[in-house]
Structure formats: C-alpha cells, structure tokens
Enzyme design. Sequence first.
Site, PDB file in Angstrom:
ATOM      1  N   GLU A  89       0.567  -1.199   0.092  1.00 24.70           N
ATOM      2  CA  GLU A  89      -0.078   0.025  -0.144  1.00 24.70           C
ATOM      3  C   GLU A  89       0.919   1.191   0.088  1.00 24.70           C
ATOM      4  O   GLU A  89       0.461   2.212  -0.861  1.00 24.70           O
ATOM      5  CB  GLU A  89      -1.045  -0.121   1.153  1.00 24.70           C
ATOM      6  CG  GLU A  89      -2.243  -0.689   1.077  1.00 24.70           C
ATOM      7  CD  GLU A  89      -2.105  -2.135   1.029  1.00 24.70           C
ATOM      8  OE1 GLU A  89      -1.242  -2.412   1.307  1.00 24.70           O
ATOM      9  OE2 GLU A  89      -3.119  -2.875   0.851  1.00 24.70           O
ATOM     10  N   HIS A 158     -10.855  -4.438  10.111  1.00 27.09           N
ATOM     11  CA  HIS A 158     -11.635  -4.040   8.915  1.00 27.09           C
ATOM     12  C   HIS A 158     -12.884  -3.366   8.792  1.00 27.09           C
ATOM     13  O   HIS A 158     -13.468  -3.097   7.804  1.00 27.09           O
ATOM     14  CB  HIS A 158     -11.990  -5.575   8.033  1.00 27.09           C
ATOM     15  CG  HIS A 158     -10.596  -6.240   7.895  1.00 27.09           C
ATOM     16  ND1 HIS A 158      -9.772  -6.648   8.685  1.00 27.09           N
ATOM     17  CD2 HIS A 158     -10.036  -6.412   6.854  1.00 27.09           C
ATOM     18  CE1 HIS A 158      -8.958  -7.337   8.158  1.00 27.09           C
ATOM     19  NE2 HIS A 158      -8.964  -7.158   7.025  1.00 27.09           N
TER      20      HIS A 158
END
Lengths: 359, 387
Positions: A89, A158
């Site tokens: 990322e 999440h």
Amino acid sequence: MAYLRSILRSGKNGVPAVLRREFHRTLPAAMQVTVRDAIKEAMDEELERDERVFLLGEEVALFEGAYKVTRGLWKKYGDKRIIDTPIAEIGFTGIAVGAAMAGLRPVVEYMSFNFSMQSVDHIINSAAKTYYMSGGLQPVSIVFRGPNGAAPGVAAQHAQCFAAWYGHVPGLKVVSPWSAEDAKGLLKSAIRDDNPVVFLENEIMYSVPFEMSEESQSKDFLIPIGKAKIERKGNHVTLVSHSHVVSRCMDAAAVLAKDGIECEVINLRTIRPMDMEAIETSVMKTKHLITVEGGWPQFGVGGEILARIMEGPGFGYLNAPAVRVTGVDIPMPYAKLLEENTLPQIKDIVFSVKKMLNV
Amino acid sequence: MPINVFIIIRKSQGSRVVVSARSFADLTPQASFDIKRCDLHRLDEGPSVQTVLTREDGLRYYRTMQTVRRMELKADQLYKQKIIRGFCHLYDGQEACAVGIEAGINPTDHLITAYRVHGYTYTRGVSVKEILAELTGRKGGIAKGKGGSMHMYAKNFYGGNGIVGAQVPLGAGVALACQYQAKNEVCVTLYGDGAANQGQIFEAFNMAALWKLPCIFICENNKYGMGTSVERASASTDYYKRGDYIPGLRVDGMDVLSVREATRFAADYCRYGKGPILMELQTYRYHGHSMSDPGVSYRTRDEIQEVRGKSDPITMLKDRMISNNMASLEEIKDIDAEIRKEIEEAAQFATSDPEPPLEDLCNHIFFNDTPFEVRGTSPWVKLKSIS
C-alpha cells in the site's frame, strides 16, 4: 425527488432484480442500478474520456476487483490503464501520487480503507499538502477510493470509518456517497477534479439498487463535490447523515412518520468541504438537529457539525441542544448480536428523535 | 600564436596594477581523464573508465559546483543570523553528485530527491535568488515563501520532500508516468544511506522492476544518516546491491566526471525499457545533518578535514583542469568573483524582499478551483482561499 426502493432492507417484493448493464447500450428512461455498477460506470466513462486516467490497486484487473467493482474494465482497457499491484500500500500509493505529480490522473483502489492507514503519509504529506507547500507550482490530481466503514462480520481491523480522519485535513476533498446516483456523479467529479479526493464507498451499499434518472445516465452527469442532498423533506427534525447510515435514517423516518413526526433527512454526500448551508437552512426550519453516523463519536463528523452549528446562525433557531447518534466507542466486535449493537440501529435513531422532541 | 600582453596602470596613489590578458588559444580545448572503475552488481559491464572533458563543460561544472558551495555557505551564515529558520540541510561536499547527475541526463528527464535539496533545486533550473528567498521565507521565493527549505519545485523537478524515503515511491511513480507517456524520459530518484532502510523503498524497487519502470534509483551515501553511521544503521552497507534483483553500481561521488559517466550509463540502461537501475554515490557532507547539528559528536574533525583536503570535488576538478592546461587561474578567480557577486546579490534580495502578504495565507489549497472560505482562528474570522 428520486423514488428509492431498497430490496435488501425493506424486504418488499415487486422490484425486479438489477438489470445487467452493458457498456454503451442506450438506456430506457429510468433504470435500477446498483451502487457497484454506478461506480464502475463512472470509472469506465472517465477512462474513456481522458487518456491520462488509469486505475491501480490490488486485484483490480484480472480478479475484476475484490468486490467486483472493476469487473470488465481490464478486459476493455488492458494492462496499461488497469494495473494490478502487489500488496504494497505505501509503495503503490506513493507511486500513484508521483504519477499524478507528473501529469497523469490515477484512481487508487484500497481493498478497504483500513489498509489506507499504511499509505496515509502519502495521502496527506505527499498529496494533500503539496499544492500549498509549493506555492501553487505542483498540483496533484488523484482519487483514492474503496470501501470504508462497517461491513457485516469483518470485525475490528476491517470496519473502521475514516471519514473524520481524512475530513480533518486541509488540501483533501473527502466524499462519502450513499446512492447509485451519488456514487456515479461524485466519482466522475472526483476524477475530473484536479486535486486529491478521498472517495469513501461502503461495502454494504455495493449491491443495493437505486433508480437512476435519465439525466444521471448521461456521460457528462456530474454531482458537484461539496453539496448535500435532501433525501426526504420534513418539518420536525433534521437528520444529517452520510454513506450507508442514510438508509437507516430513511427507514427511521418512515417509522416516525407513522407517529406523525416528519424528519428531514440530509445526505451529506461530501464530508469535506461540508455543506453547512444546507444543514443550517434545514435547522432554521425544523429547529431540531440530530447527526447520525457509523463512525466513532470522539472527534467525529457529528462533533464537527455540532460545533459549527454552535458557531453559526443555526444555533439561535434550535429548540433543543443538537445531538449526535454514532457508532459505539469500541472496536467493532465480531459476534452478530454485538456487531448489530455497535452501529446505530433504526430503533436508536427513532429513540433519539423522540427523546429530543419529548414525545 | 600565444599573445601575452602586460598592461601596467599607474594609479593616482602610486600603486601599480598588472593585468595580464591572455588569449584562450593557449588552453587545451579538451582532455581525456581516467576515472575510477565502478563496483558492479548484476552487471557484466560498467561505465567507461575514461572520459573526455571539454573545457567548456569543465568550466560549467566548476561554476555550478562553486555556486552551490557558496550558496550553501551563505545559507549557513543566514541561518546563524536567524534569518533562515527551522530546517536547513546543507549540501556542501556533495556538489559533484548534483552536478554530475545533471550532466548525465537531459533537461526533459525528471528528478526527485529528499530534503538536502538546495543543490538539486539549482541544477534543475531555479535561480540562487529564488532559492535563498525561499529559505528566508519571502514572497520572491520559488514556493512564494510557503514551503521553506524542503519544499522547492520546478519543471520536471518534484522537490524537496520532508518525509524520509517517501520520495522513492514518488519517483517510481514519475517513472511510471514517463513509461505511460512513452517519451523515452527517465526519472532520477535520490535517497540517502539513512533512507535506504525504509520499507517503502523496497516496495518501490519491487514494482519498478516488475513493471520495468525507467527509474534510476540513486543512493547518496554520505556515511551518516543524521548522527548514525552506516555501520550502526544497516545490516548491509553495500547500498548498490540492496536492490537485489535490480542491477547496481557503486560510484565515486566526489568526482564529478565519475558521476557523469555513471549517470550516462544508467540513463542509457533504463531509458529504453530495460527497467530500473541503482547507483550508489559515495560522497561526504561537510556540515552536520542540519544546521542544528554541529556534526562532530558522531565523527571526528580530522575525518572532515581529511576529506576536505584530499577529496573536495571542486578542488579536484579545478586541479585537473589547471594541471591539464584547460583553464587558467585567472579565469577561475574571475568565475569565483562572479559567483561571489551573484550570491551576495541573491542574499541581498533574500533579506530585503517582503514576506508573503497575509492575504496569501489561505491561497493554493486547491488547484483550478473556485474561491472558497476558510475558517480563521475563531468563528468570526473568515478567510479566503484562491487557487
């Protein structure tokens, strides 16, 4: 006002399943389109319109998107425009920002905005601040998009909502669509915007179909960033919300209507810059304000709205202190019963309205 | 035929000034020099060990390096006078890197580096005046006074980055744009020995190699990451090998000709689709990490003196040119005098130009956008932002 039917929530039958969309087919007057397809359409149209636009992220090409949002795009546009990245990322976000500095218009997908925390230095220090630090020499045209906030059963790491975190930063625009029209019009605006835009989708909404007006099916249909939408007019209380929680506000409004309480539901659409004018105008009419969000309460979107109402003309019109309805101040649990009770439910919104109105 | 003309001027006080005017037909137009062989990683051949330097190029490199040197020393002075504030990371000692790299690429190529950036800002085309005025925070600075030491930009030059290591994925991204736009341009992406241990650099290496991005990664190894020597920071100090699958070369970064030759080699390699390449430049900084660091708590004054005495890049070039009859001492002195004058004038500007006006406070948040309101320090203060 757009007439909304959401199959999954109300359980009503009679609405046909989502029609399969093909690219460039002439469409009938109004159509049922899922949020997922609306997002894809937006990207497809912008990829076609501007050579400099390209997508990158994990699984966006061959796998057709972790949530199938980019289905078909790689087949149509190929390796150069739709790029699968390794799981890196901070690396690929930096690469995308660098490409934007050099004149391209990347759209970065995060499989979840929770993973964007790895990249947040680039989003803020390399993207958001650069035009200012360079005294106007170096713009950065980039979109960061992906699912944000709660999703069923994904648990603590999440399910965080990042609207408040990104909404905090000058130099960023932060968008949080609810409906399919929102998603399409706002994503097109975001891609055409010459500045860094954080585009917060939500997994719960991906499969929800909405009616798309004929106007919204045009390739130049844009929704301006920074303008809220009144999804439901009412006189007794203003509910301000964003993303999937707007659905719950609409449902709560339907329940309250049976008791003669008419809620005005404002869909923020954009977190930054926030449309305070729309909120203030509504508050001057209803004299009651409740913000409703899925994110945590401390330093959240609702906190900002309440502070601005205090500081602005709306305060004088309030008949009761404004209140926030938020997610519970805990990491998201896994067990279904606990998870359900961590986000504001319809009954929580109804309860808060009645408490505020003293009924 | 050489012409030596001696002009004697009798001044009113009785002193005499002797001016020697010498024709340049005297001097050697170019010469060939031996340069150190580079250590290679995953490369069968390296840059040539001989290079030709023309008089013109030599004087230009000399002038550029000396300008950077004098500019940095002026910044040191201004900092000590508290006219420059905050961060100030000086480049003196490392001039051969910036100048050699620029000599090895085209102006249409791209470059990005970290915070020790004043030298590169100059080689990439920004005037000393605009650099010093940015350091002093004036409206005539290259970033209108809003960026400061670490945030200077120009065409094909992306700063100037304050977050260690962040510039490396950014540079790989610029290289991606080069590849995307298919103009055979490359991006030079610089980082230091301290940054070399950042994870995002390895993520950038991976994607650059995977996608064959035209990126020249360059590690400027000046032996110290702030106060930490390379041995204390890195399990492997062979920075040119740390790209692993990316070919690498280790270059004498104090010799502008070595740097130029290696950069040419690297640019040739990656310009036409072979993928990224990594260069380690062994160099040295005379100043501490920044102006807040005297630079002697983690290294000895003797070490600094030794490098100054034996490996100074500017002295090395000057000696080469003079001993090969490519330039005269007078010429060099003239150049030095011109540079001194330029720096003085730039400093004069940088200390007299006004600060950016308060009206500019909220401008340049967004590009190409309609003007909007910005909240001031209290709800009653409403400021305006224009693109």
